[in-house]
Each structure stands twice: as structure tokens, then as C-alpha cells.
Write a protein that holds these residues in place. Sequence first.
Motif, PDB file in Angstrom:
ATOM      1  N   ASP A 113     -74.319 -28.695  70.365  1.00  0.00           N
ATOM      2  CA  ASP A 113     -75.532 -29.365  70.849  1.00  0.00           C
ATOM      3  C   ASP A 113     -76.166 -28.641  72.030  1.00  0.00           C
ATOM      4  OD1 ASP A 113     -75.301 -31.445  68.973  1.00  0.00           O
ATOM      5  OD2 ASP A 113     -73.820 -32.440  70.229  1.00  0.00           O
ATOM      6  N   SER A 114     -75.901 -27.363  72.175  1.00  0.00           N
ATOM      7  CA  SER A 114     -76.391 -26.627  73.329  1.00  0.00           C
ATOM      8  C   SER A 114     -77.686 -25.880  73.019  1.00  0.00           C
ATOM      9  CB  SER A 114     -75.322 -25.633  73.793  1.00  0.00           C
ATOM     10  OG  SER A 114     -75.848 -24.749  74.733  1.00  0.00           O
ATOM     11  N   PRO A 115     -78.821 -26.357  73.534  1.00  0.00           N
ATOM     12  CA  PRO A 115     -80.083 -25.645  73.312  1.00  0.00           C
ATOM     13  C   PRO A 115     -80.033 -24.205  73.829  1.00  0.00           C
ATOM     14  CG  PRO A 115     -80.505 -27.815  74.221  1.00  0.00           C
ATOM     15  CD  PRO A 115     -79.020 -27.602  74.278  1.00  0.00           C
ATOM     16  N   GLU A 116     -79.321 -23.983  74.940  1.00  0.00           N
ATOM     17  CA  GLU A 116     -79.215 -22.620  75.479  1.00  0.00           C
ATOM     18  C   GLU A 116     -78.512 -21.702  74.486  1.00  0.00           C
ATOM     19  OE1 GLU A 116     -77.943 -25.334  77.225  1.00  0.00           O
ATOM     20  OE2 GLU A 116     -79.687 -25.597  78.526  1.00  0.00           O
ATOM     21  N   PHE A 117     -77.460 -22.207  73.851  1.00  0.00           N
ATOM     22  CA  PHE A 117     -76.741 -21.405  72.857  1.00  0.00           C
ATOM     23  C   PHE A 117     -77.659 -21.066  71.687  1.00  0.00           C
ATOM     24  CE2 PHE A 117     -74.353 -21.120  68.892  1.00  0.00           C
ATOM     25  CZ  PHE A 117     -73.526 -20.041  69.177  1.00  0.00           C
ATOM     26  N   PHE A 118     -78.402 -22.054  71.191  1.00  0.00           N
ATOM     27  CA  PHE A 118     -79.293 -21.832  70.051  1.00  0.00           C
ATOM     28  C   PHE A 118     -80.417 -20.853  70.407  1.00  0.00           C
ATOM     29  CE2 PHE A 118     -77.806 -26.236  68.807  1.00  0.00           C
ATOM     30  CZ  PHE A 118     -76.823 -25.749  67.957  1.00  0.00           C
ATOM     31  N   GLU A 119     -80.934 -20.927  71.637  1.00  0.00           N
ATOM     32  CA  GLU A 119     -81.970 -19.986  72.082  1.00  0.00           C
ATOM     33  C   GLU A 119     -81.405 -18.561  72.132  1.00  0.00           C
ATOM     34  OE1 GLU A 119     -85.248 -20.381  72.892  1.00  0.00           O
ATOM     35  OE2 GLU A 119     -85.223 -22.499  72.357  1.00  0.00           O
ATOM     36  N   GLU A 120     -80.214 -18.401  72.705  1.00  0.00           N
ATOM     37  CA  GLU A 120     -79.586 -17.079  72.776  1.00  0.00           C
ATOM     38  C   GLU A 120     -79.286 -16.544  71.383  1.00  0.00           C
ATOM     39  OE1 GLU A 120     -76.200 -16.803  75.413  1.00  0.00           O
ATOM     40  OE2 GLU A 120     -77.241 -18.072  76.884  1.00  0.00           O
ATOM     41  N   ARG A 121     -78.788 -17.410  70.524  1.00  0.00           N
ATOM     42  CA  ARG A 121     -78.493 -16.990  69.156  1.00  0.00           C
ATOM     43  C   ARG A 121     -79.775 -16.585  68.430  1.00  0.00           C
ATOM     44  NH1 ARG A 121     -75.903 -20.742  64.595  1.00  0.00           N
ATOM     45  NH2 ARG A 121     -73.843 -19.956  65.108  1.00  0.00           N
ATOM     46  N   MET A 122     -80.855 -17.343  68.615  1.00  0.00           N
ATOM     47  CA  MET A 122     -82.118 -17.020  67.972  1.00  0.00           C
ATOM     48  C   MET A 122     -82.587 -15.630  68.417  1.00  0.00           C
ATOM     49  SD  MET A 122     -85.696 -19.152  67.883  1.00  0.00           S
ATOM     50  CE  MET A 122     -85.803 -19.213  69.658  1.00  0.00           C
ATOM     51  N   GLU A 123     -82.470 -15.325  69.692  1.00  0.00           N
ATOM     52  CA  GLU A 123     -82.854 -14.004  70.186  1.00  0.00           C
ATOM     53  C   GLU A 123     -81.986 -12.917  69.541  1.00  0.00           C
ATOM     54  OE1 GLU A 123     -84.788 -10.956  71.854  1.00  0.00           O
ATOM     55  OE2 GLU A 123     -85.459 -13.036  71.893  1.00  0.00           O
ATOM     56  N   GLY A 124     -80.683 -13.179  69.414  1.00  0.00           N
ATOM     57  CA  GLY A 124     -79.789 -12.223  68.767  1.00  0.00           C
ATOM     58  C   GLY A 124     -80.123 -12.033  67.290  1.00  0.00           C
ATOM     59  N   LEU A 125     -80.468 -13.108  66.598  1.00  0.00           N
ATOM     60  CA  LEU A 125     -80.848 -13.015  65.189  1.00  0.00           C
ATOM     61  C   LEU A 125     -82.164 -12.255  65.025  1.00  0.00           C
ATOM     62  CD1 LEU A 125     -79.868 -16.601  63.987  1.00  0.00           C
ATOM     63  CD2 LEU A 125     -78.663 -14.449  63.504  1.00  0.00           C
ATOM     64  N   TYR A 126     -83.082 -12.491  65.948  1.00  0.00           N
ATOM     65  CA  TYR A 126     -84.356 -11.758  65.918  1.00  0.00           C
ATOM     66  C   TYR A 126     -84.101 -10.266  66.127  1.00  0.00           C
ATOM     67  CZ  TYR A 126     -89.015 -10.171  67.179  1.00  0.00           C
ATOM     68  OH  TYR A 126     -90.195  -9.481  67.228  1.00  0.00           O
ATOM     69  N   GLN A 127     -83.244  -9.923  67.084  1.00  0.00           N
ATOM     70  CA  GLN A 127     -82.926  -8.510  67.327  1.00  0.00           C
ATOM     71  C   GLN A 127     -82.253  -7.888  66.105  1.00  0.00           C
ATOM     72  OE1 GLN A 127     -84.108  -6.687  69.714  1.00  0.00           O
ATOM     73  NE2 GLN A 127     -85.054  -8.497  70.592  1.00  0.00           N
ATOM     74  N   PHE A 128     -81.391  -8.649  65.437  1.00  0.00           N
ATOM     75  CA  PHE A 128     -80.770  -8.166  64.209  1.00  0.00           C
ATOM     76  C   PHE A 128     -81.837  -7.857  63.158  1.00  0.00           C
ATOM     77  CE2 PHE A 128     -79.543  -9.467  59.902  1.00  0.00           C
ATOM     78  CZ  PHE A 128     -78.623  -8.470  59.605  1.00  0.00           C
ATOM     79  N   LEU A 129     -82.773  -8.797  62.960  1.00  0.00           N
ATOM     80  CA  LEU A 129     -83.846  -8.586  61.978  1.00  0.00           C
ATOM     81  C   LEU A 129     -84.708  -7.375  62.335  1.00  0.00           C
ATOM     82  CD1 LEU A 129     -85.355 -12.009  60.852  1.00  0.00           C
ATOM     83  CD2 LEU A 129     -84.190 -10.288  59.482  1.00  0.00           C
ATOM     84  N   MET A 130     -85.030  -7.225  63.611  1.00  0.00           N
ATOM     85  CA  MET A 130     -85.831  -6.080  64.031  1.00  0.00           C
ATOM     86  C   MET A 130     -85.077  -4.779  63.741  1.00  0.00           C
ATOM     87  SD  MET A 130     -88.688  -7.245  64.941  1.00  0.00           S
ATOM     88  CE  MET A 130     -89.426  -5.811  65.680  1.00  0.00           C
ATOM     89  N   ASP A 131     -83.791  -4.761  64.010  1.00  0.00           N
ATOM     90  CA  ASP A 131     -82.980  -3.576  63.725  1.00  0.00           C
ATOM     91  C   ASP A 131     -83.030  -3.248  62.234  1.00  0.00           C
ATOM     92  OD1 ASP A 131     -81.134  -1.462  64.252  1.00  0.00           O
ATOM     93  OD2 ASP A 131     -79.510  -2.761  63.569  1.00  0.00           O
ATOM     94  N   VAL A 132     -82.901  -4.266  61.402  1.00  0.00           N
ATOM     95  CA  VAL A 132     -82.950  -4.069  59.948  1.00  0.00           C
ATOM     96  C   VAL A 132     -84.324  -3.573  59.519  1.00  0.00           C
ATOM     97  CG1 VAL A 132     -82.950  -5.300  57.738  1.00  0.00           C
ATOM     98  CG2 VAL A 132     -81.129  -5.729  59.401  1.00  0.00           C
ATOM     99  N   LEU A 133     -85.381  -4.231  59.993  1.00  0.00           N
ATOM    100  CA  LEU A 133     -86.732  -3.918  59.530  1.00  0.00           C
ATOM    101  C   LEU A 133     -87.245  -2.566  60.028  1.00  0.00           C
ATOM    102  CD1 LEU A 133     -88.296  -7.467  59.842  1.00  0.00           C
ATOM    103  CD2 LEU A 133     -87.690  -6.246  57.736  1.00  0.00           C
ATOM    104  N   LEU A 134     -86.683  -2.069  61.093  1.00  0.00           N
ATOM    105  CA  LEU A 134     -87.106  -0.765  61.605  1.00  0.00           C
ATOM    106  C   LEU A 134     -86.327   0.390  60.991  1.00  0.00           C
ATOM    107  CD1 LEU A 134     -87.734  -1.724  65.328  1.00  0.00           C
ATOM    108  CD2 LEU A 134     -89.445  -1.159  63.586  1.00  0.00           C
ATOM    109  N   ARG A 135     -85.381   0.096  60.110  1.00  0.00           N
ATOM    110  CA  ARG A 135     -84.633   1.144  59.416  1.00  0.00           C
ATOM    111  C   ARG A 135     -85.328   1.426  58.080  1.00  0.00           C
ATOM    112  NH1 ARG A 135     -79.011   1.660  60.955  1.00  0.00           N
ATOM    113  NH2 ARG A 135     -78.661   0.359  62.781  1.00  0.00           N
ATOM    114  N   PRO A 136     -85.763   2.647  57.862  1.00  0.00           N
ATOM    115  CA  PRO A 136     -86.485   2.961  56.618  1.00  0.00           C
ATOM    116  C   PRO A 136     -85.681   2.626  55.358  1.00  0.00           C
ATOM    117  CG  PRO A 136     -86.634   4.791  58.156  1.00  0.00           C
ATOM    118  CD  PRO A 136     -85.684   3.790  58.754  1.00  0.00           C
ATOM    119  N   GLU A 137     -84.374   2.772  55.406  1.00  0.00           N
ATOM    120  CA  GLU A 137     -83.572   2.507  54.213  1.00  0.00           C
ATOM    121  C   GLU A 137     -83.389   1.010  53.945  1.00  0.00           C
ATOM    122  OE1 GLU A 137     -80.600   2.770  57.604  1.00  0.00           O
ATOM    123  OE2 GLU A 137     -82.416   3.825  57.028  1.00  0.00           O
TER     124      GLU A 137
END
Length: 157
Positions: A113-137
Motif C-alpha cells: 500500500d505504499s504510494p512511494e514504492f509504486f511511484e519508484e517502481r513506475m519510474e523503473g518500469l519507464y526506464q526499462f521501456l525506454m532502454d528497450v525502445l532505444l535499442r534498434p534490435e
Amino acid sequence: MMFLPESKWSPRYESQFYTIRMNTYTIIDKPSPSSDDTMSTFRTDEFSLCNHNNKFPAVYYKIEVLRGNTQHTCLRRYSQFLYLSNKICHATTERDTMHKRHLPPKTGPFHRDSPEFFEERMEGLYQFLMDVLLRPECVNNTWVEAFLELGASDENL
């Protein structure tokens, strides 16, 4: 299709260019089959609302996909990001660098039930997606296209 980071993307670009935003999350107590919006994402594939997982309540991260003059929202659970990571890891030659270590940690019993945890996780998931989407392969990978429902935008063009 070609991914552009939001800072370089414009709605003036044609539909072959897209970007994503991930600013919020929602907690769903249980899916509501009576809602038309929920039913459209209540499919039986790997990236459906339930994702073959009936554990609720659940945290869903909202991914806005902007493509040309259209946009749509995908709701994704952490387990779906993990599934995508595993599929990409097996589909690319970059297995060592694309492994789960780029994903933020799973929820522990004290974070439910920790909003701070969910916010941090969301940022980490966004960074993961950006890493994936910026890789040409990875950017044109069929799993990535399914995850972001890029075919859904084609119906609106």
C-alpha cells in the motif's frame, strides 16, 4: 515504426513515429466486465488486463502511446513487464544486458500500500521501456508491438 523519445516527438509526425508516456498508475480491485473500456482490453493473450492472473487488487501502470494524431492507453501489471523482458531476452542476442536486472524489484509484503514504492517502481518500469525502445534490435520486436498495442493505433488511422 520508429520510436522517438517524448522530447523529440511531435504530433505533426506521421503515424510511423510514436512515443510513450508513463505518468500514473491505478489500483484495480477486480476487473469490471460491464465496462466497455475494460472489455476491450479484457482479452486472453499475454498482455490482456488479467494476464492469466486473477490476483486482485492489482497495480496497473498506465502507458500512453502517442502516434501521429492518435493516442491510446495500455494498462500493464508488473508481471507483464517481466514477461516482456523474458521474451525480448530470448529473442535478441543481447541476453546478458537485457535481463531482468533492469526491472525494478517486485512488491514485498510491506510495500503493498505504499504510494512511494509504486511511484519508484513506475519510474523503473519507464526506464526499462525506454532502454528497450532505444535499442534498434528491440524497437520493432513483435512482443514490444503487442505490449504497446501498436496495432490498436492502426485501426484509428
